[in-house]
Design a protein around this motif. Sequence first.
Motif, PDB file in Angstrom:
ATOM      1  N   ARG A 136      28.403  13.948  79.234  1.00 21.22           N
ATOM      2  CA  ARG A 136      29.538  14.680  79.837  1.00 21.22           C
ATOM      3  C   ARG A 136      30.623  14.975  78.815  1.00 21.22           C
ATOM      4  O   ARG A 136      31.386  15.915  78.966  1.00 21.22           O
ATOM      5  CB  ARG A 136      30.134  13.871  80.995  1.00 21.22           C
ATOM      6  N   GLN A 137      30.682  14.156  77.765  1.00 23.96           N
ATOM      7  CA  GLN A 137      31.696  14.349  76.732  1.00 23.96           C
ATOM      8  C   GLN A 137      31.178  15.200  75.568  1.00 23.96           C
ATOM      9  O   GLN A 137      31.794  15.239  74.503  1.00 23.96           O
ATOM     10  CB  GLN A 137      32.215  13.001  76.259  1.00 23.96           C
ATOM     11  N   GLY A 138      30.050  15.875  75.771  1.00 19.69           N
ATOM     12  CA  GLY A 138      29.613  16.888  74.823  1.00 19.69           C
ATOM     13  C   GLY A 138      28.597  16.482  73.778  1.00 19.69           C
ATOM     14  O   GLY A 138      28.319  17.248  72.864  1.00 19.69           O
ATOM     15  N   VAL A 139      28.019  15.286  73.879  1.00 24.48           N
ATOM     16  CA  VAL A 139      26.997  14.864  72.917  1.00 24.48           C
ATOM     17  C   VAL A 139      25.648  14.866  73.628  1.00 24.48           C
ATOM     18  O   VAL A 139      25.486  14.222  74.664  1.00 24.48           O
ATOM     19  CB  VAL A 139      27.288  13.453  72.356  1.00 24.48           C
ATOM     20  N   LYS A 140      24.699  15.588  73.088  1.00 24.57           N
ATOM     21  CA  LYS A 140      23.351  15.574  73.655  1.00 24.57           C
ATOM     22  C   LYS A 140      22.643  14.316  73.175  1.00 24.57           C
ATOM     23  O   LYS A 140      22.647  14.015  71.986  1.00 24.57           O
ATOM     24  CB  LYS A 140      22.566  16.815  73.229  1.00 24.57           C
ATOM     25  N   HIS A 157      16.852  13.727  78.501  1.00 23.60           N
ATOM     26  CA  HIS A 157      16.058  14.375  77.452  1.00 23.60           C
ATOM     27  C   HIS A 157      15.241  13.258  76.800  1.00 23.60           C
ATOM     28  O   HIS A 157      15.741  12.547  75.937  1.00 23.60           O
ATOM     29  CB  HIS A 157      16.954  15.055  76.416  1.00 23.60           C
ATOM     30  N   ALA A 158      13.999  13.105  77.235  1.00 22.73           N
ATOM     31  CA  ALA A 158      13.181  11.982  76.769  1.00 22.73           C
ATOM     32  C   ALA A 158      11.825  12.459  76.284  1.00 22.73           C
ATOM     33  O   ALA A 158      11.260  13.411  76.809  1.00 22.73           O
ATOM     34  CB  ALA A 158      12.995  10.969  77.887  1.00 22.73           C
ATOM     35  N   ILE A 159      11.336  11.760  75.268  1.00 22.32           N
ATOM     36  CA  ILE A 159      10.038  12.042  74.670  1.00 22.32           C
ATOM     37  C   ILE A 159       9.346  10.695  74.480  1.00 22.32           C
ATOM     38  O   ILE A 159       9.982   9.722  74.075  1.00 22.32           O
ATOM     39  CB  ILE A 159      10.204  12.732  73.300  1.00 22.32           C
TER      40      ILE A 159
END
Length: 189
Positions: A136-140, A157-159
Motif C-alpha cells: 500500500r505504501q508503494g513497494v512491490k 506476487h508469488a513464485i
Amino acid sequence: KGQEKFKVATKAAVLLGETLELLDAPLEIIGYSTADFEARAAMQLGLTPAHEYRHMRCSKLEHRIYKRFSEPYATTHLRLTGIQPRCNNWDEEHLTFAFQRLQERQEPRKLMVVISDGQPNGDADNLIHTVQRIERQGVKVIGIGVGADFVRQIYPHAIVVQNFRQMAEELLRILEREFLNGASLSGWR
C-alpha cells in the motif's frame, strides 16, 4: 534438504547482483535469522511447521547486510558466495526492516524480492498484513519459495521454484517486467 535451498538462494543473490550491476540498478541484499536454538527447541517438541505454533521469538533478530546499496557489486561478490544457511526467518520483522531502508531511497519505483524456504516463523496473519501494508505504501513485494508453495498464501506476487534453473528464469522474467518494461533479457540467458 535445507542445504539445497540455501544454495539456490545464494546463486540467486549472485545472479541478481551481476544482472542489476549490468543494468545500473541499485540493489541491496540482506539475510536474516534468529539464534538457532529456537528452531532446535521447536523441532525437539515436534512443533512443525513452526509458523503454526510459534508466535513470538526468544532471541534477537539478526540482519546480515551482504551488499549495501552504496557498495559496487564487485566488492561484495565474495560475501555473497559465502552466504550460509540460517534458522528462524521471522519474515514480517525483516520485511519491515528492509522496507524502512527502501524508504530512504529516492527511486520512484521500488521492488522487494523475498527468497524463502517456505517455512516462516512467527504469525502468518501478521506477515500477510505486513506485506499488504508495504505494498500500500508503494513497494512491490515478490515472494519466491524454494521448494515450498507457502509463499502463495502470503505474497500476492508469488513464485515457487524447485531448482536454480527455474529461479534464474523467474528472476530474469521479473527483471524484464519490472526494469525493462518487457524488453527481453533473452540474450543474457
